[in-house]
Design an enzyme around this catalytic site. Structure first.
Site, PDB file in Angstrom:
ATOM      1  N   GLY A  16       1.384  -1.501   0.257  1.00 48.42           N
ATOM      2  CA  GLY A  16      -0.612  -0.058   0.051  1.00 48.42           C
ATOM      3  C   GLY A  16       0.882   1.052  -0.523  1.00 48.42           C
ATOM      4  O   GLY A  16       0.540   2.156   0.567  1.00 48.42           O
ATOM      5  N   ALA A  17       2.036   1.401  -0.785  1.00 50.67           N
ATOM      6  CA  ALA A  17       2.830   2.350  -0.580  1.00 50.67           C
ATOM      7  C   ALA A  17       2.789   2.764  -1.537  1.00 50.67           C
ATOM      8  O   ALA A  17       3.415   3.549  -1.686  1.00 50.67           O
ATOM      9  CB  ALA A  17       4.726   1.971  -0.582  1.00 50.67           C
ATOM     10  N   SER A  18       1.764   3.318  -2.010  1.00 54.68           N
ATOM     11  CA  SER A  18       1.590   4.276  -3.108  1.00 54.68           C
ATOM     12  C   SER A  18       0.491   5.352  -2.737  1.00 54.68           C
ATOM     13  O   SER A  18       0.472   6.026  -4.380  1.00 54.68           O
ATOM     14  CB  SER A  18       1.048   3.140  -5.152  1.00 54.68           C
ATOM     15  OG  SER A  18      -0.153   2.549  -4.215  1.00 54.68           O
ATOM     16  N   GLY A  22       0.448   5.081   3.458  1.00 56.53           N
ATOM     17  CA  GLY A  22       2.160   3.938   3.265  1.00 56.53           C
ATOM     18  C   GLY A  22       2.874   4.541   2.083  1.00 56.53           C
ATOM     19  O   GLY A  22       3.861   4.676   3.289  1.00 56.53           O
ATOM     20  N   SER A 145      -7.642  -1.590  11.619  1.00 56.19           N
ATOM     21  CA  SER A 145      -8.755  -0.078  12.206  1.00 56.19           C
ATOM     22  C   SER A 145      -9.161  -0.103  13.628  1.00 56.19           C
ATOM     23  O   SER A 145      -9.649  -0.915  13.568  1.00 56.19           O
ATOM     24  CB  SER A 145      -9.631  -0.496  11.036  1.00 56.19           C
ATOM     25  OG  SER A 145     -10.808   0.546  10.393  1.00 56.19           O
ATOM     26  N   TYR A 158     -16.360  -4.645   6.053  1.00 57.82           N
ATOM     27  CA  TYR A 158     -14.623  -3.873   6.368  1.00 57.82           C
ATOM     28  C   TYR A 158     -14.166  -4.438   7.472  1.00 57.82           C
ATOM     29  O   TYR A 158     -13.202  -4.741   7.624  1.00 57.82           O
ATOM     30  CB  TYR A 158     -15.054  -2.709   6.099  1.00 57.82           C
ATOM     31  CG  TYR A 158     -13.350  -1.448   6.703  1.00 57.82           C
ATOM     32  CD1 TYR A 158     -12.351  -0.978   5.937  1.00 57.82           C
ATOM     33  CD2 TYR A 158     -13.167  -0.774   6.715  1.00 57.82           C
ATOM     34  CE1 TYR A 158     -11.367  -0.746   5.661  1.00 57.82           C
ATOM     35  CE2 TYR A 158     -12.311  -0.255   7.743  1.00 57.82           C
ATOM     36  CZ  TYR A 158     -11.273  -0.360   7.041  1.00 57.82           C
ATOM     37  OH  TYR A 158     -10.008   0.803   7.472  1.00 57.82           O
TER      38      TYR A 158
END
Ligand code: NAP
Length: 268
Positions: A16-18, A22, A145, A158
């Protein structure tokens, strides 16, 4: 107490670094001396994170991967070990939101959320675990979360995916405790990221305050340095979770009342 996160010299695989948390976390970890392996689907945005990361950590690299594809997850685990020269820390941060009233939810959507938010990080973890166990060290950070513990209304799919991830991580923490591995479970509150712009989600109520992503990263890093098993950022959410646990019925009734007010105000 076991030493907490030590970014300097650590090889960290971060999903999730984009985007959002992240992307900000990647730059922070690199600025503190880590070598990063960055993962996301959007190649252009991932490359932008990599460029910022490489200003501090030139050996860092990226792998554009769809984490809902098991073949790609398996290849990623093997590639990261080889090309990073080992993985000291895995941060399972990638995830998708699903803010949709349960009457509008399809079984397919519920499955998709579980696949990306639970099954995928579990798969990547299990693929990397033998490598960490063999070396007798490693850290696995799960980005869950507060929804996992607060049963946020309109977020059943979720909430459940993040609750499953948290419980898996808690049990795993026990299993690996004496093997030299550490687990941290991070519970973000509401953080100002593009998560709230992902299509096919109901909008967030304007009554809900978001914290800036850098403030979130500050809190997360402090807790990882202290090696806290459970990390709530902002910290006051931990009190809300404890409150709920003491009287779930009263908490859910309070949520019903809040939702009624939201509907009356035209926010839900
Ligand atoms: N923001 C909040 O208020 C909040 C609150 C609680 C928990 N969280 C959790 O924090 C984590 C990060 O969220 P964020 O707020 O930073 O959201 P975001 O800005 O939307 O980032 C989500 C990241 O996950 C990646 N991702 C999603 N599906 C993927 C897939 N199939 N394959 C590979 N990568 C995938 C995205 O990559 P691409 O865009 O490249 O596909 C993106 O990098 C998530 O797990 C989220 O559930 C966030």
């Amino acid at each position: 107490m076991a030493p907490g996160l030590e970014p300097r010299g650590s090889r960290i695989l971060l999903t999730g670094a984009s985007s959002g948390i992240g992307a900000a976390l990647a730059v922070r970890l690199a600025s503190e001396g880590a070598v990063l392996g960055l993962v996301g689907r959007n190649e252009q945005r991932l490359a932008a994170t990599l460029a910022a990361v490489r200003e501090h950590s030139p050996e860092s690299r990226m792998w554009p991967v769809d984490l809902s594809d098991w073949g790609q997850v398996d290849v990623l685990a093997a590639t990261a070990i080889t090309e990073l020269g080992g993985v000291d820390v895995l941060v399972n941060n990638a995830g998708i939101p699903k803010h949709k009233h349960v009457t509008a939810l399809t079984p397919e959507t519920a499955d998709e959320v579980m696949r990306i938010n639970y099954s995928s990080p579990v798969r990547l973890t299990l693929r990397l675990l033998p490598h960490m166990v063999e070396r007798g060290s490693g850290r696995i950070v799960m980005v869950s979360s507060v929804a996992a513990t607060l049963s946020s209304p309109g977020e059943g799919a979720y909430d459940a995916s993040k609750a499953a991830l948290s419980v898996f991580a808690e049990a795993m923490a026990i299993d690996v405790w004496d093997l030299g591995l550490r687990v941290n479970i991070v519970y973000p509150g509401v953080v100002d990221t593009p998560l709230f712009l992902v299509p096919d989600n109901d909008p967030l109520s304007p009554d809900i305050e978001k914290i800036p992503v850098d403030e979130f990263v500050d809190g997360m890093m402090a807790a990882l340095y202290a090696d806290e098993l459970q990390v709530y950022v902002p910290a006051w959410f931990e009190g809300v979770a404890k409150n709920k646990a003491q009287n779930v019925g009263a908490f859910l009734e309070g949520s019903v009342n809040w939702m009624r007010q939201q509907r009356e105000a035209g926010h839900a």
